[in-house]
Design an enzyme around this catalytic site. Structure first.
Site, mmCIF file in Angstrom:
data_model
loop_
_atom_site.group_PDB
_atom_site.id
_atom_site.type_symbol
_atom_site.label_atom_id
_atom_site.label_comp_id
_atom_site.label_asym_id
_atom_site.label_seq_id
_atom_site.Cartn_x
_atom_site.Cartn_y
_atom_site.Cartn_z
ATOM 1 N N HIS A 213 51.650 45.482 53.636
ATOM 2 C CA HIS A 213 51.465 44.741 54.882
ATOM 3 C C HIS A 213 52.469 45.132 55.959
ATOM 4 C CE1 HIS A 213 48.672 41.346 53.362
ATOM 5 N NE2 HIS A 213 48.372 42.509 52.852
ATOM 6 N N SER A 217 46.795 48.753 55.801
ATOM 7 C CA SER A 217 46.045 49.695 54.978
ATOM 8 C C SER A 217 45.898 51.034 55.690
ATOM 9 C CB SER A 217 44.647 49.143 54.685
ATOM 10 O OG SER A 217 44.724 48.026 53.850
ATOM 11 N N LYS A 241 33.634 41.620 52.147
ATOM 12 C CA LYS A 241 33.386 42.943 51.573
ATOM 13 C C LYS A 241 33.969 43.003 50.150
ATOM 14 C CE LYS A 241 33.328 47.782 52.787
ATOM 15 N NZ LYS A 241 32.952 48.614 53.927
ATOM 16 N N ASP A 242 35.143 42.381 49.959
ATOM 17 C CA ASP A 242 35.734 42.351 48.619
ATOM 18 C C ASP A 242 34.879 41.542 47.649
ATOM 19 O OD1 ASP A 242 37.875 43.962 49.206
ATOM 20 O OD2 ASP A 242 39.196 42.309 49.763
ATOM 21 N N GLU A 285 43.793 54.643 23.027
ATOM 22 C CA GLU A 285 42.748 54.101 23.873
ATOM 23 C C GLU A 285 42.370 55.142 24.920
ATOM 24 O OE1 GLU A 285 41.381 51.515 22.480
ATOM 25 O OE2 GLU A 285 41.930 49.859 23.774
#
Lengths: 408, 186
Positions: A213, A217, A241-242, A285
């Site tokens: 922040h 972004s 959108k998220d 894994e």
């Protein structure tokens, strides 16, 4: 920012004394986000969601788990058979771990493609790599807890990596084990740390977000927002959108949990740990496979360990290896080709990590390992100098609205 | 918003109807709320007794070995269960008690299926301590039954509260006689 913006008198009373609502409001409405983010920018939120799912299901699982070599395996089976909804909670925890890594790998490659690690976001990137390392440690220790064959031998192999360190290696391994082999003290401390680490991750995530922040972004074009006309508020635009990404993510997670819960696990881990018998083919894994392939590609113990850790260490210095001032791969034709080659290389390494360590697989592992390091240590620094980049738009708006409006 | 409200009003007869968007928002939030509850429930319900815990919820006890006047304590669902083979005198006193003397009136016949054997959950109904009176020589309280040392509750030979802070009689667990000598508790 003034308290009057809140209608509810209780909220106003609290906010005047403890400005949490102002803070949230600030992040929701005042925090400018570039208006051209694509769906690749969903994965940060998805990673946060994954962490939350892991912590919640993990706390719940710990209520029915016993960290003791004689009881751990049975405790997990009891969760699967007897504890109310235990099978579902454990399958969510197992599969969400894999999904967490899927999301984080996409998040990392998004950063690589769009140059999100470049100035002024170097620390943001480095904090991300720290989170990735912590995730790997947490996932590894979590995999040990069910105390199946893969748990035990995975723990043995990974802790033995440290024995490659000259002089003090063996002492370090004994220290990690709390004994002379992986045993009850090892299981106990792994459980303790497995419970602790997610909260450490959450702490670093907070730093990651603070760093994010600071400058906001990055975006698909990779140029800074030139003013308010290039940004929109986080809420409601990016929350919505998220939400779309979250819906798809949860849909896929539910599909894995309810229809293919063991697809990403290994059947040998449903055999109780036996310190006298190593499984014929031991693999970690899936999310560790690329690094496992690098480890096995080197015919030298110390060399293999160093290269494996080096594969992650190189990410720490990435902002100084790639000196090109252009962030986004959209304007770097050569870089873009090499980006896709690196992605293919990583997938190939992952595939090879799951194959037996002999014959053609070893040869291919060596080529793929060499390419991985070549990309970061040679190709990126050379591209920074020799690549001719495409002209950058003047603003985020320009490619959409045309030069005249965008420049305004 | 005003525009869509007007549209909505023509489509619907009731003018107080919220706008279509409001409806969508409320419906979405309601679904999200339902989803949150549906997700939260398994996470809470996992704290309830598991299947193996429930499977161990009853036990069988051979009471023929208990001499008259003696008691045994067995563990049932993690709690002590008192089984006392009562003497004639104890039974007589328990059944002769006037109901008006009792805080939690209950006849002795209702509390003991076979009067010889009294089966009780050995947990004081005040705050959960285990009363004394099982072993020979232990304090049995003013009514010769049980005495809780924590806060001084006195129980009689039928396990009924007679004196002290406890509100109700010692609980009688569900049990059945499988034969003359074996009971199943739970």
């Amino acid at each position: 920012m003034s308290a009057e913006k809140f209608q509810n008198p209780v909220v106003r009373w609290i906010d005047h004394r403890l400005p949490v609502f102002s803070m949230l409001d600030h992040e929701k409405y005042d925090y400018p986000v570039p208006k051209n983010l694509n769906y690749m920018w969903n994965f940060g939120v998805l990673a946060g969601l994954s962490l939350a799912i892991m912590i919640i299901t993990g706390i719940v699982l710990a209520m029915s788990y016993t960290a003791h070599v004689d009881y751990a395996f049975d405790a997990v089976e009891r969760i699967m058979r007897d504890v109310n909804h235990g099978w579902m909670i454990r399958y969510i925890h197992m599969n969400a771990a894999s999904f967490f890594f899927v999301v984080v790998y996409i998040h990392i490659f998004r950063g690589l493609y769009y140059g999100s690690y470049k100035a002024p976001r170097e620390l943001l990137w480095i904090l991300g790599v720290v989170i990735f390392l912590l995730m790997m440690a947490t996932a590894f220790m979590g995999y040990v807890l069910p105390w199946g064959q893969m748990s035990f031998w995975g723990a043995t192999v990974i802790t033995n990596l440290f024995s490659a360190i000259p002089v003090v290696g063996d002492s370090i391994v004994t220290l990690l084990w709390g004994g002379f082999s992986v045993d009850n003290p090892t299981l106990n401390r792994f459980f303790s740390l497995h419970y602790l680490m997610p909260f450490v991750i959450a702490g670093v995530v907070v730093l990651h977000i603070i760093a994010l922040h600071r400058f906001g972004s990055n975006n698909p074009i990779g140029i800074d927002a030139s003013g308010p006309q290039d940004t929109i508020s986080f809420h409601p635009y990016y929350t919505m959108k998220d939400m779309v990404g979250i819906a798809v993510f949860l849909l896929l997670l539910a599909m894995a949990v309810f229809f293919f819960p063991n697809a990403m696990g290994h059947p040998d881990n449903y055999i109780p740990a036996n310190p006298l018998q190593t499984p014929a083919h031991i693999v970690p894994e899936w999310y560790f496979l690329p690094f496992y392939a690098i480890l096995r590609a080197v015919p030298d113990k110390l060399g293999g360990v160093l290269l494996m850790f080096g594969a992650i260490a190189v990410l720490f210095v990435l902002p100084w290896l790639d000196r090109s001032p252009v962030r986004s791969a959209r304007f770097r034709p050569l870089f873009r080709i090499f980006f896709w080659l690196l992605l293919i290389d990583a997938v190939v390494l992952g595939y090879l990590g799951g194959k037996p360590a002999d014959g053609i697989y070893v040869v291919l592992s060596r080529i793929a390992t060499a390419w991985y390091f070549l990309h970061f240590l040679v190709i990126l620094p050379l591209l920074s100098v020799f690549e001719t980049t495409k002209p950058l738009p003047k603003s985020i708006s320009e490619p959409v609205l045309g030069a005249s409006k965008g420049a305004a | 918003m005003a525009k869509s409200d007007t549209k909505k009003m023509t489509a619907s007869k009731r003018p107080e109807d919220p706008g279509r968007r409001d409806f969508i928002v409320i419906a979405t939030n309601a679904m999200a709320g339902l989803g949150a509850v549906a997700v939260a429930w398994p996470l809470i319900d996992q704290m309830n007794p598991a299947a193996d815990t429930l499977a161990l919820a009853n036990i069988e006890v051979d009471v023929s070995k208990i001499a008259e006047g003696q008691s045994i304590t067995v563990k049932w669902r993690g709690k002590p269960v008192f089984i006392r083979h009562r003497t004639e005198d104890e039974i007589a006193r328990a059944s002769a008690t006037d109901m008006s003397d009792l805080r939690d009136p209950e006849s002795d016949q209702a509390r003991a299926e076979k009067p010889d054997y009294l089966v009780l959950v050995g947990v004081c109904t005040h705050l959960g301590c285990v009363p004394l009176g099982q072993k020979t020589g232990e304090v049995r309280g003013d009514y010769d039954g049980w005495f809780c040392p924590c806060h001084g509750s006195h129980y009689d030979t039928s396990g009924r509260i007679r004196k002290g802070p406890a509100p109700t009689n010692l609980e009688v667990p569900p049990y059945t006689f499988l034969s003359d000598s074996v009971i199943r508790i739970g």
